[in-house]
Write a protein that holds these residues in place. Structure first.
Motif, PDB file in Angstrom:
ATOM      1  N   UNK A 166      27.750  24.476  26.085  1.00  0.00           N
ATOM      2  CA  UNK A 166      26.411  24.386  26.664  1.00  0.00           C
ATOM      3  C   UNK A 166      25.693  23.117  26.256  1.00  0.00           C
ATOM      4  N   UNK A 167      25.798  22.767  24.974  1.00  0.00           N
ATOM      5  CA  UNK A 167      25.166  21.537  24.475  1.00  0.00           C
ATOM      6  C   UNK A 167      25.812  20.320  25.146  1.00  0.00           C
ATOM      7  N   UNK A 168      27.131  20.328  25.232  1.00  0.00           N
ATOM      8  CA  UNK A 168      27.826  19.219  25.877  1.00  0.00           C
ATOM      9  C   UNK A 168      27.447  19.115  27.348  1.00  0.00           C
ATOM     10  N   UNK A 169      27.302  20.250  28.004  1.00  0.00           N
ATOM     11  CA  UNK A 169      26.930  20.250  29.422  1.00  0.00           C
ATOM     12  C   UNK A 169      25.575  19.618  29.647  1.00  0.00           C
ATOM     13  N   UNK A 170      24.619  19.937  28.775  1.00  0.00           N
ATOM     14  CA  UNK A 170      23.287  19.360  28.912  1.00  0.00           C
ATOM     15  C   UNK A 170      23.281  17.866  28.684  1.00  0.00           C
ATOM     16  N   UNK A 171      23.981  17.421  27.646  1.00  0.00           N
ATOM     17  CA  UNK A 171      24.018  15.997  27.317  1.00  0.00           C
ATOM     18  C   UNK A 171      24.758  15.195  28.381  1.00  0.00           C
ATOM     19  N   UNK A 172      25.925  15.688  28.788  1.00  0.00           N
ATOM     20  CA  UNK A 172      26.742  14.913  29.716  1.00  0.00           C
ATOM     21  C   UNK A 172      26.180  14.894  31.133  1.00  0.00           C
ATOM     22  N   UNK A 173      25.370  15.861  31.491  1.00  0.00           N
ATOM     23  CA  UNK A 173      24.729  15.816  32.808  1.00  0.00           C
ATOM     24  C   UNK A 173      23.893  14.547  32.934  1.00  0.00           C
ATOM     25  N   UNK A 174      23.190  14.211  31.862  1.00  0.00           N
ATOM     26  CA  UNK A 174      22.413  12.964  31.861  1.00  0.00           C
ATOM     27  C   UNK A 174      23.306  11.758  31.587  1.00  0.00           C
ATOM     28  N   UNK A 175      24.223  11.914  30.654  1.00  0.00           N
ATOM     29  CA  UNK A 175      25.012  10.786  30.176  1.00  0.00           C
ATOM     30  C   UNK A 175      25.919  10.213  31.256  1.00  0.00           C
TER      31      UNK A 175
END
Length: 446
Positions: A344-353
């Motif tokens: 979940x944390x990775x999903x949030x970060x990578x959506x922007x990244x």
């Protein structure tokens, strides 16, 4: 190598309008503090690559620090830079790790990283003796921007899959990254990714999405987990994955050249003379990392931001940062803790990244005033982006060309083919404006 560094002024203050040059330093307590600041700045982005790709985080951190020290040695202590994990490797590594018919997926990915490192080192040697104008001719701004953009956008499905694994955690993480980038000034604002990960991680812990059992079992001190690349002679299928890695060389070239130009603009134009050494050293660092289980390296925009904010370009701070990273890599417990970051944390970060990587490609077009009324530029960018985003694939025997490889080839071939035909037929558009001066940010993503 100019060691020890010359003390700047009284070692405590930087007067308005002045900068601390690469060959200078502040007092050692301040230099150590700045080195630690560089570690924090790079940390959030560097550990994301092994987490996303399944590589051991401690190993990546270890070779990140080692690569930074190697970079400083090869560039004769003249170029301030931190070598962190390159995001350009995420897509090909992910494809290699999920490939069928490969005996050792991680080894296959490492083989690709080693090949990229060797090629980048060769490019560095060529640039050192022949200059870098041929790079601009092969990869003009419209081509470079398209390649960078399609690499970021090609990863969008990966971000979506992680986001859907824990939507609430991902949404909070994404919101923090976005808000922090404008809510804070200076260094803190540049670390929005790290802040997003930390707060998203806390939210995940509260919801019971994090398993700490591996952290308790890990030792405080120990060697990182090493892994050798696959033997392409023993497993011929490894060659089939190589085309996906080759375009990364072009991205790393763009990143390093942009970094050198940015530092030169902010410090001393003579830094440009070290472009070949910078490319060679990054290639060497990437090769060594790939040989032992680490991800490929590149120069870091976060650390350029720290230098721009503090006006301290001392390479002494980077020796400290590289040493800190090596020490972190020698703690299995740190690696185990990083590995607990949930999807979940990775999903949030990578959506922007991943979107930001695409936007950096667009920034290359904007900064260089690419004329999109010119059909050559229109079709070069349009075709390459669709091929990359849709992830077209083409297979010849065991060799697979994915969207990134095909999009990169399309961008280069279409541009030069259309430009050649237009010149031959006399239909070429007027000469485009000269490229804009280099900014204080790298021209491409990690």
């Amino acid at each position: 190598m100019p060691l020890p560094w010359t003390l700047h002024g009284d070692g405590a203050h930087v007067a308005p309008g002045e900068v601390v040059a690469p060959g200078e330093r502040l007092s050692w307590p301040r230099t150590i503090g700045l080195g630690a600041q560089h570690v924090v700045a790079m940390f959030g982005a560097t550990f994301l690559v092994p987490i996303i790709t399944g590589f051991p985080p401690a190993t990546t951190l270890f070779f990140s620090g080692l690569g930074t020290i190697l970079f400083l040695l090869v560039t004769r202590n003249r170029v301030p830079s931190y070598l962190g994990s390159s995001f350009a490797f995420i897509a090909p590594i992910t494809a290699a790790m999920a490939a069928d018919g490969v005996a050792d997926p991680m080894g296959a990915a490492l083989f690709g990283i080693v090949v990229v490192g060797v090629l980048l080192a060769v490019v560095g040697l060529v640039v050192q003796f022949a200059g870098s104008r041929w790079i601009d001719a092969l990869m003009p701004p419209v081509v470079a921007g398209a390649i960078v953009a399609l690499i970021g956008l090609n990863l969008a499905p990966v971000a979506k899959a992680n986001f859907e694994a824990a939507p609430l955690t991902a949404l909070v993480t994404l919101a923090v990254v976005i808000v922090a980038s404008v809510a804070f000034r200076g260094i803190l604002g540049r670390m929005s990714i790290l802040l997003g990960v930390v707060i998203g991680y806390v939210v995940a812990v509260v919801q019971g999405e994090v398993d700490f059992s591996s952290v308790g079992e890990a030792a405080w001190v120990g060697l990182p987990q090493f892994h050798l690349p696959a033997n392409p002679i023993a497993d011929a299928a490894v060659w089939g994955l190589l085309p996906a890695f080759l375009p990364v060389v072009l991205v790393l070239v763009a990143e390093n050249v942009g970094h050198i130009r940015g530092v030169a603009q902010m410090t001393d134009a003579s830094v440009n003379a070290y472009t070949g050494r910078a490319l060679f050293s990054d290639g060497l660092a990437t090769t060594i990392a790939g040989f032992f289980g680490g991800s490929g390296t590149t120069t870091y925009g976060e650390n350029i931001g720290v230098m721009a904010a503090t006006r301290v370009y001392s390479t002494a701070a980077y020796w400290v940062a590289g040493s800190f990273a090596v020490l972190l890599g020698l703690s299995p417990k740190v690696g185990a803790l990083i590995n607990t970051i949930p999807p979940g944390v990775l999903g949030g970060v990578t959506t922007a990244l991943y979107g930001l990587i695409g936007i950096i490609g667009v920034k290359i077009w904007v900064d260089n005033r690419v004329d999109f009324t010119n059909p050559v530029n229109q079709f070069t960018a349009a075709t390459a982006l669709v091929i990359g985003v849709a992830d077209f694939a083409f297979t010849i025997g065991d060799v697979v060309f994915n969207g990134i490889a095909l999009g990169t080839v399309a961008a280069i071939v279409i541009y030069h083919l259309m430009r050649g035909i237009a010149r031959l037929r006399g239909t070429a558009a007027p000469t485009e404006p000269a490229p804009a001066p280099a900014s204080d940010e790298p021209v491409s993503p990690r």
